[in-house]
Motif scaffolding. Structure first.
Motif, mmCIF file in Angstrom:
data_model
loop_
_atom_site.group_PDB
_atom_site.id
_atom_site.type_symbol
_atom_site.label_atom_id
_atom_site.label_comp_id
_atom_site.label_asym_id
_atom_site.label_seq_id
_atom_site.Cartn_x
_atom_site.Cartn_y
_atom_site.Cartn_z
ATOM 1 N N GLU A 61 -23.839 -4.848 16.470
ATOM 2 C CA GLU A 61 -23.798 -5.889 15.072
ATOM 3 C C GLU A 61 -23.449 -4.931 14.026
ATOM 4 O O GLU A 61 -22.230 -4.598 13.885
ATOM 5 N N ASN A 62 -24.292 -4.566 13.040
ATOM 6 C CA ASN A 62 -23.790 -3.748 11.859
ATOM 7 C C ASN A 62 -24.246 -2.223 11.899
ATOM 8 O O ASN A 62 -24.395 -1.576 11.064
ATOM 9 N N LYS A 63 -24.598 -1.951 13.220
ATOM 10 C CA LYS A 63 -25.005 -0.669 13.545
ATOM 11 C C LYS A 63 -23.998 0.176 14.248
ATOM 12 O O LYS A 63 -23.122 -0.430 15.194
ATOM 13 N N ILE A 64 -23.893 1.490 13.930
ATOM 14 C CA ILE A 64 -23.018 2.290 14.588
ATOM 15 C C ILE A 64 -23.597 3.715 14.811
ATOM 16 O O ILE A 64 -24.381 4.085 14.051
ATOM 17 N N ALA A 65 -22.975 4.139 15.966
ATOM 18 C CA ALA A 65 -23.792 5.790 16.293
ATOM 19 C C ALA A 65 -22.584 6.392 17.042
ATOM 20 O O ALA A 65 -21.949 5.754 17.781
ATOM 21 N N PHE A 66 -22.288 7.682 16.733
ATOM 22 C CA PHE A 66 -21.495 8.525 17.298
ATOM 23 C C PHE A 66 -22.056 9.215 18.376
ATOM 24 O O PHE A 66 -23.235 9.712 18.131
ATOM 25 N N PHE A 67 -21.465 9.276 19.446
ATOM 26 C CA PHE A 67 -22.280 9.983 20.625
ATOM 27 C C PHE A 67 -21.139 11.194 21.234
ATOM 28 O O PHE A 67 -20.163 11.050 21.202
ATOM 29 N N LYS A 68 -22.008 11.953 21.896
ATOM 30 C CA LYS A 68 -21.384 13.049 22.644
ATOM 31 C C LYS A 68 -21.931 13.368 23.941
ATOM 32 O O LYS A 68 -23.320 13.175 24.192
ATOM 33 N N LYS A 69 -21.222 13.737 25.177
ATOM 34 C CA LYS A 69 -21.671 13.617 26.243
ATOM 35 C C LYS A 69 -22.481 12.253 26.884
ATOM 36 O O LYS A 69 -23.638 12.460 27.322
ATOM 37 N N MET A 70 -22.219 11.228 26.175
ATOM 38 C CA MET A 70 -22.508 9.692 26.820
ATOM 39 C C MET A 70 -24.084 9.827 26.021
ATOM 40 O O MET A 70 -24.753 8.841 26.611
ATOM 41 N N LYS A 71 -24.335 10.578 25.024
ATOM 42 C CA LYS A 71 -26.010 10.433 24.523
ATOM 43 C C LYS A 71 -25.781 10.561 22.927
ATOM 44 O O LYS A 71 -24.971 11.167 22.254
ATOM 45 N N THR A 73 -29.116 10.056 19.559
ATOM 46 C CA THR A 73 -30.361 10.060 19.434
ATOM 47 C C THR A 73 -30.724 8.792 17.961
ATOM 48 O O THR A 73 -29.619 8.449 17.515
ATOM 49 N N SER A 74 -31.822 8.533 17.809
ATOM 50 C CA SER A 74 -31.817 7.388 16.863
ATOM 51 C C SER A 74 -31.691 7.868 15.368
ATOM 52 O O SER A 74 -31.258 7.222 14.462
ATOM 53 N N ASP A 75 -31.459 9.230 15.394
ATOM 54 C CA ASP A 75 -31.087 9.836 14.122
ATOM 55 C C ASP A 75 -29.209 9.781 14.055
ATOM 56 O O ASP A 75 -28.964 10.039 12.857
ATOM 57 N N ASP A 76 -28.951 9.374 14.940
ATOM 58 C CA ASP A 76 -27.334 8.984 14.886
ATOM 59 C C ASP A 76 -27.009 7.863 14.480
ATOM 60 O O ASP A 76 -25.734 7.570 14.675
ATOM 61 N N ILE A 77 -27.902 7.020 14.239
ATOM 62 C CA ILE A 77 -27.545 5.547 14.166
ATOM 63 C C ILE A 77 -27.590 5.192 12.569
ATOM 64 O O ILE A 77 -28.364 5.611 11.949
ATOM 65 N N TYR A 78 -26.413 4.600 12.391
ATOM 66 C CA TYR A 78 -26.172 4.135 10.717
ATOM 67 C C TYR A 78 -25.759 2.760 10.807
ATOM 68 O O TYR A 78 -25.405 2.189 11.590
ATOM 69 N N GLU A 79 -26.136 2.199 9.667
ATOM 70 C CA GLU A 79 -25.591 0.693 9.360
ATOM 71 C C GLU A 79 -24.063 1.078 8.822
ATOM 72 O O GLU A 79 -23.850 2.111 8.034
ATOM 73 N N TYR A 80 -23.254 0.160 8.985
ATOM 74 C CA TYR A 80 -21.933 0.426 8.407
ATOM 75 C C TYR A 80 -21.276 -0.644 7.729
ATOM 76 O O TYR A 80 -21.676 -1.876 7.938
ATOM 77 N N LYS A 81 -20.409 -0.533 6.908
ATOM 78 C CA LYS A 81 -19.616 -1.498 6.284
ATOM 79 C C LYS A 81 -18.042 -0.910 6.088
ATOM 80 O O LYS A 81 -17.899 0.294 6.233
ATOM 81 N N ILE A 82 -17.311 -1.871 5.910
ATOM 82 C CA ILE A 82 -15.841 -1.606 6.184
ATOM 83 C C ILE A 82 -15.313 -2.063 4.654
ATOM 84 O O ILE A 82 -15.578 -2.872 4.013
ATOM 85 N N MET A 102 -20.649 4.573 6.511
ATOM 86 C CA MET A 102 -21.907 4.655 7.107
ATOM 87 C C MET A 102 -23.068 5.196 6.473
ATOM 88 O O MET A 102 -22.969 6.222 5.871
ATOM 89 N N LYS A 103 -24.302 4.432 6.456
ATOM 90 C CA LYS A 103 -25.309 4.990 5.626
ATOM 91 C C LYS A 103 -26.560 4.815 6.382
ATOM 92 O O LYS A 103 -26.832 3.733 7.371
ATOM 93 N N ASP A 104 -27.375 5.757 6.173
ATOM 94 C CA ASP A 104 -28.711 5.491 6.695
ATOM 95 C C ASP A 104 -29.913 6.216 5.635
ATOM 96 O O ASP A 104 -29.247 5.660 4.481
ATOM 97 N N PHE A 105 -30.956 6.335 5.659
ATOM 98 C CA PHE A 105 -31.834 6.537 4.782
ATOM 99 C C PHE A 105 -31.517 7.524 3.662
ATOM 100 O O PHE A 105 -31.877 7.444 2.343
ATOM 101 N N SER A 106 -30.867 8.458 4.075
ATOM 102 C CA SER A 106 -30.524 9.862 3.103
ATOM 103 C C SER A 106 -29.196 10.259 2.938
ATOM 104 O O SER A 106 -28.919 10.920 1.931
ATOM 105 N N ASN A 107 -28.313 9.700 3.970
ATOM 106 C CA ASN A 107 -26.827 10.089 3.846
ATOM 107 C C ASN A 107 -25.929 9.093 3.623
ATOM 108 O O ASN A 107 -26.226 7.667 4.366
ATOM 109 N N THR A 108 -24.737 9.115 3.276
ATOM 110 C CA THR A 108 -23.684 8.096 3.354
ATOM 111 C C THR A 108 -22.449 8.786 3.703
ATOM 112 O O THR A 108 -22.115 9.959 2.930
#
Length: 141
Positions: A61-71, A73-82, A102-108
């Motif tokens: 949906e509107n969530k995105i996460a970059f993964f490494k070695k197919m893993k 964490t919840s800290d890697d999940i962001y809401e995104y907009k184009i 990409m935006k979470d509680f403290s970063n954009t």
């Protein structure tokens, strides 16, 4: 001959400022802004990196996460907009670039979208790194 020279000088005095303000000084009249892109959702699924097949992007949906070695964490999940980067003048509006925000509680975080379609996304990750992610085809049941 003198009348012709005077007419050319008068014409130049009138024409040069008009050309300058209309065409050469147009940068001062450009408004730079951004707005939401009409397409806000990438295809859901895993998008595999062309640089490392165990890395990529997971989209739901509107969530995105970059993964490494197919893993990831919840800290890697962001809401995104184009977003579209827009240059607007009095008469027209030009889309000059497209960005993934990409935006979470403290970063954009912003990545420039170089190219996108239903099966591929190419992002400019930093000044020198461009990475393409291809949608992993789902296995038939």
């Amino acid at each position: 001959m003198k009348k012709t020279t005077i007419l050319i000088v008068i014409f130049g005095i009138i024409l040069i400022p008009i050309l300058y303000f209309k065409y050469l000084n147009i940068k001062e009249n450009i408004i730079k802004s951004s707005k939401l892109n009409k397409q806000q959702i990438f295809q859901k699924g895993e998008w595999i990196s062309n640089l490392d097949s165990s890395s990529g992007i997971s989209i739901r949906e509107n969530k995105i996460a970059f993964f490494k070695k197919m893993k990831f964490t919840s800290d890697d999940i962001y809401e995104y907009k184009i977003l579209d980067s827009i240059y607007q003048t009095k008469d027209e509006e030009d889309k000059v670039k497209e960005f993934l925000m990409m935006k979470d509680f403290s970063n954009t975080i912003y990545y420039q979208i170089i190219k996108k379609n239903d099966s591929s996304i190419t992002l400019k990750i930093n000044k020198t790194k461009i990475e393409t992610f291809n949608l992993k085809k789902s296995e038939p049941n």
